[in-house]
Design a protein around this motif. Structure first.
Motif, PDB file in Angstrom:
ATOM      1  N   VAL A   1      68.903  82.438  53.906  1.00 15.79           N
ATOM      2  CA  VAL A   1      69.975  83.348  54.335  1.00 15.79           C
ATOM      3  C   VAL A   1      70.423  82.949  55.733  1.00 15.79           C
ATOM      4  O   VAL A   1      69.609  82.884  56.659  1.00 15.79           O
ATOM      5  N   PRO A   2      71.725  82.689  55.937  1.00 14.68           N
ATOM      6  CA  PRO A   2      72.172  82.220  57.256  1.00 14.68           C
ATOM      7  C   PRO A   2      72.170  83.317  58.308  1.00 14.68           C
ATOM      8  O   PRO A   2      72.372  84.494  58.004  1.00 14.68           O
ATOM      9  N   VAL A   3      71.944  82.926  59.546  1.00 12.99           N
ATOM     10  CA  VAL A   3      72.067  83.810  60.701  1.00 12.99           C
ATOM     11  C   VAL A   3      73.389  83.472  61.375  1.00 12.99           C
ATOM     12  O   VAL A   3      73.634  82.326  61.753  1.00 12.99           O
ATOM     13  N   HIS A   4      74.248  84.485  61.544  1.00 13.03           N
ATOM     14  CA  HIS A   4      75.581  84.257  62.091  1.00 13.03           C
ATOM     15  C   HIS A   4      75.666  84.501  63.600  1.00 13.03           C
ATOM     16  O   HIS A   4      76.685  84.158  64.212  1.00 13.03           O
ATOM     17  N   ASN A   5      74.633  85.100  64.167  1.00 13.18           N
ATOM     18  CA  ASN A   5      74.585  85.289  65.618  1.00 13.18           C
ATOM     19  C   ASN A   5      73.118  85.176  66.035  1.00 13.18           C
ATOM     20  O   ASN A   5      72.327  86.105  65.839  1.00 13.18           O
ATOM     21  N   ALA A   6      72.794  84.020  66.601  1.00 17.79           N
ATOM     22  CA  ALA A   6      71.395  83.728  66.912  1.00 17.79           C
ATOM     23  C   ALA A   6      70.871  84.482  68.114  1.00 17.79           C
ATOM     24  O   ALA A   6      69.677  84.396  68.422  1.00 17.79           O
ATOM     25  N   ASP A   7      71.744  85.223  68.813  1.00 15.96           N
ATOM     26  CA  ASP A   7      71.250  86.065  69.895  1.00 15.96           C
ATOM     27  C   ASP A   7      70.814  87.423  69.368  1.00 15.96           C
ATOM     28  O   ASP A   7      69.918  88.054  69.927  1.00 15.96           O
ATOM     29  N   VAL A   8      71.433  87.874  68.281  1.00 11.86           N
ATOM     30  CA  VAL A   8      71.068  89.154  67.676  1.00 11.86           C
ATOM     31  C   VAL A   8      69.806  89.003  66.833  1.00 11.86           C
ATOM     32  O   VAL A   8      68.868  89.801  66.933  1.00 11.86           O
ATOM     33  N   ILE A   9      69.784  87.994  65.968  1.00  7.17           N
ATOM     34  CA  ILE A   9      68.626  87.724  65.111  1.00  7.17           C
ATOM     35  C   ILE A   9      68.026  86.401  65.550  1.00  7.17           C
ATOM     36  O   ILE A   9      68.606  85.326  65.345  1.00  7.17           O
ATOM     37  N   ARG A  10      66.883  86.470  66.178  1.00 10.87           N
ATOM     38  CA  ARG A  10      66.242  85.282  66.732  1.00 10.87           C
ATOM     39  C   ARG A  10      65.354  84.604  65.688  1.00 10.87           C
ATOM     40  O   ARG A  10      64.901  85.227  64.726  1.00 10.87           O
ATOM     41  N   GLY A  11      65.082  83.334  65.910  1.00 12.39           N
ATOM     42  CA  GLY A  11      64.076  82.625  65.146  1.00 12.39           C
ATOM     43  C   GLY A  11      62.755  82.636  65.893  1.00 12.39           C
ATOM     44  O   GLY A  11      62.689  83.025  67.066  1.00 12.39           O
ATOM     45  N   PRO A  12      61.676  82.199  65.242  1.00 11.23           N
ATOM     46  CA  PRO A  12      60.374  82.194  65.924  1.00 11.23           C
ATOM     47  C   PRO A  12      60.370  81.409  67.232  1.00 11.23           C
ATOM     48  O   PRO A  12      59.660  81.771  68.176  1.00 11.23           O
ATOM     49  N   ASP A  13      61.182  80.348  67.320  1.00 13.45           N
ATOM     50  CA  ASP A  13      61.202  79.523  68.534  1.00 13.45           C
ATOM     51  C   ASP A  13      61.963  80.174  69.682  1.00 13.45           C
ATOM     52  O   ASP A  13      61.801  79.785  70.842  1.00 13.45           O
TER      53      ASP A  13
END
Length: 578
Positions: free
Chosen positions: A361-373
């Motif tokens: 599932v794509p993340v469209h705003n990486a500041d709202v939904i972060r990844g583990p890194d």
């Protein structure tokens, strides 16, 4: 696949006109309702339990959504029946909807058990409604699916987005400090809650609806959709269609609400930076499902799950931003990349595996939904504390606290009730300083009563005026999921029943150490014994009515605050078919 003769409703209506007197009576009464036999016989009868109310703004649109659910049920070949159930309005119900969560759970279970329901759509969203409906459905154990109310649109104040609850607390503190006045508060009052739906911060409502989705009790993506978005209409119809399939497949809650499902729900709550109230509700829900879940599980999972959702009150954004960033499926997809964080093979209401709908599932705003890194924190933001003040546990959402306070020792200032706190908090004679530890007792499950959301104890006005915005605060109460601060909550056992909090005196030194998971009162063993001998219980709050039933049977926070007679395993037989 089931046959129509295996439906629960078959026991009410039969298959032939000569099936029996009771079946004849039931069928004739359906005709009294204007329903022909061909419309419902041989079809799954779906009970739509609707918590709509004119005094619950979170659910003010659920009448309309029920019509879309019915459309979906009919499209799939079922027969829908809408049934009203109690509404738990966080905004209006006193002393707290928490006192009535178990009442709605009981009503849900008994309605589903006593009526000819083959399956159920549960409609809710406001804080306590989600656990109540799911607890009742787990106990009834007929095919059930949850339709969440959805968050309201983001608030607005002079061009800036504001969140219900969270920004109310902040602006209210500004008003108490003399930084804003009546004009600003009046404008905020008109703009902070501007559409149907529950709180659009990661308060208890969004936390629990997200937990319901993570458990597998909603269709994927359900919890994040804003209440007024057309996607919510479509999801309602899809929910109606899916529950019919669940009846034919005999997909019951016991197949979904497993130990693994609850572990994943806990992981989701922690990755969201969710409400501390989820601890109580998920323990109660797990108890109904026969899955063992304890505070220790929360703490263990917290240590291995990162905080990924940059959503208020702990983060920056609101639920509308979260939805457009990809919503819960996108966050779960990121969480799934953490080794051992989730169980992708378990089944959900879709009939397929949990992992199927969250992979890629794509993340469209990486500041709202972060990844583990890029996580906001390497560990979940809630810790379980123990020590001589909380032998059965307490919780703190330390990501919402000022870092200087997560390890702190200070003198206690004790209040025996919330009314006393309100009356005396600004009294200079108390000599409250930024290092003081504010203690509120008699606010737990029995003492509150109902464990109200008193845990964000107010800071004295004179300290607010000096710029102090956080202090260590300890209580056996809960706190709104929209709140923030160094608030230690759910201290168990509660003071009203003689828990250690009842023995604290003003001036005692209290130590909070989140890293060590410690909450301790620094007095001698002799002082402990003397104070214990001198302690006397207060009289019960209620002498009759539901309050007396509640007081007699409510369990403590670490046990989920369920009624003992509802939480235990045992027989609750189906109605006589004759």
């Amino acid at each position: 696949m089931k046959t129509p003769e295996e439906f629960r409703s078959y026991r009410w209506f039969g298959g032939e006109r000569t099936s029996g007197l009771r079946a004849f009576s039931h069928r004739s009464r359906m005709r009294q309702l204007g329903v022909e036999a061909e419309e419902h016989l041989g079809k799954p009868l779906i009970a739509i339990l609707n918590t709509w109310s004119e005094l619950n703004p979170c659910h003010m649109h659920l009448r309309q959504r029920a019509e879309q659910v019915k459309r979906g049920v009919l499209e799939a070949g079922g027969f829908p029946v809408e049934m009203p159930v109690a509404t738990l309005s966080e905004t209006f119900q006193k002393p707290t909807p928490m006192m009535y969560r178990n009442l709605l759970a009981m009503e849900t279970e008994e309605l589903l058990r006593s009526y000819p329901a083959d399956g159920a759509v549960l409609m809710g969203g406001c804080d306590k409604t989600t656990p109540a409906l799911l607890m009742g459905a787990a106990s009834a154990n007929i095919p059930a699916i949850y339709l969440t109310a959805g968050p309201m649109l983001r608030g607005n104040f002079r061009g800036q987005p504001v969140g219900s609850g969270t920004d109310m607390w902040k602006f209210w503190d500004d008003a108490r400090a003399g930084l804003i006045g009546d004009c600003e508060l009046a404008e905020l009052e008109c703009g902070i809650a501007r559409s149907p739906g529950h709180c659009m911060t990661m308060g208890t409502a969004s936390t629990m609806t997200s937990a319901a989705e993570a458990l597998g009790m909603t269709l994927p993506g359900m919890a994040s959709i804003p209440a007024v978005d057309s996607a919510h209409y479509r999801m309602a119809a899809a929910t109606g269609r899916r529950v019919v399939g669940m009846v034919w497949e005999d997909l019951t809650p016991d197949k979904i609400l497993t130990r693994e499902a609850f572990e994943d729900a806990v992981a989701t709550v922690l990755a969201l930076g969710g409400s501390t109230n989820a601890f109580i509700h998920l323990i109660a829900m797990a108890g109904r499902a026969g899955a063992d879940l304890t505070l220790d599980d929360f703490d263990a999972i917290s240590r291995r799950v990162p905080w990924l959702a940059n959503v208020r009150p702990s983060g920056k954004y609101l639920m509308e931003d979260f939805y457009f960033a990809g919503g819960l499926p996108a966050l779960l997809g990121q969480l799934a990349t953490v080794p051992g964080a989730l169980h992708p093979e378990r089944v959900t209401v879709t009939g397929g595996p949990f992992g199927e709908k969250i992979t890629g599932v794509p993340v469209h705003n990486a500041d709202v939904i972060r990844g583990p890194d890029t996580a906001l924190a390497a560990e979940g933001g809630v810790a379980v504390l123990r020590g001589n003040l909380a032998p059965d546990g307490a919780v703190i959402k330390h990501i919402a606290a000022e870092p200087r306070l997560v390890k702190h020792t200070g003198p206690a200032v004790v209040f025996d009730s919330y009314s006393e706190l309100q009356e005396r908090i600004n009294d200079p004679a108390l000599n409250i300083t930024p290092d003081s530890v504010l203690v509120l007792r008699n606010a737990g499950p029995k003492g509150g009563p109902g464990m109200p959301e008193y845990g964000m104890l107010p800071i004295p006005d004179y300290l607010l005026a000096r710029g102090v915005r956080d202090m260590v605060r300890i209580s056996d109460a809960r706190m709104s999921g929209t709140s923030y601060g160094a608030c230690v909550l759910h201290v168990a056992p509660e003071s009203f029943v003689g828990g250690p909090l009842a023995l604290v005196q003003t001036g005692d030194l209290i130590t909070l150490d989140v890293g060590a998971r410690e909450l301790s009162l620094n007095i001698s063993e002799r002082a402990w014994v003397t104070r214990r001998e001198q302690w006397r219980p207060l009289p019960p709050k209620f002498e009759r009515g539901y309050g007396a039933l509640y007081t007699e049977h409510i369990t403590q926070a670490n046990e989920g605050c369920d009624f003992g007679f509802l939480a235990r395993r045992g027989r609750n037989p189906e109605p006589d078919p004759k």
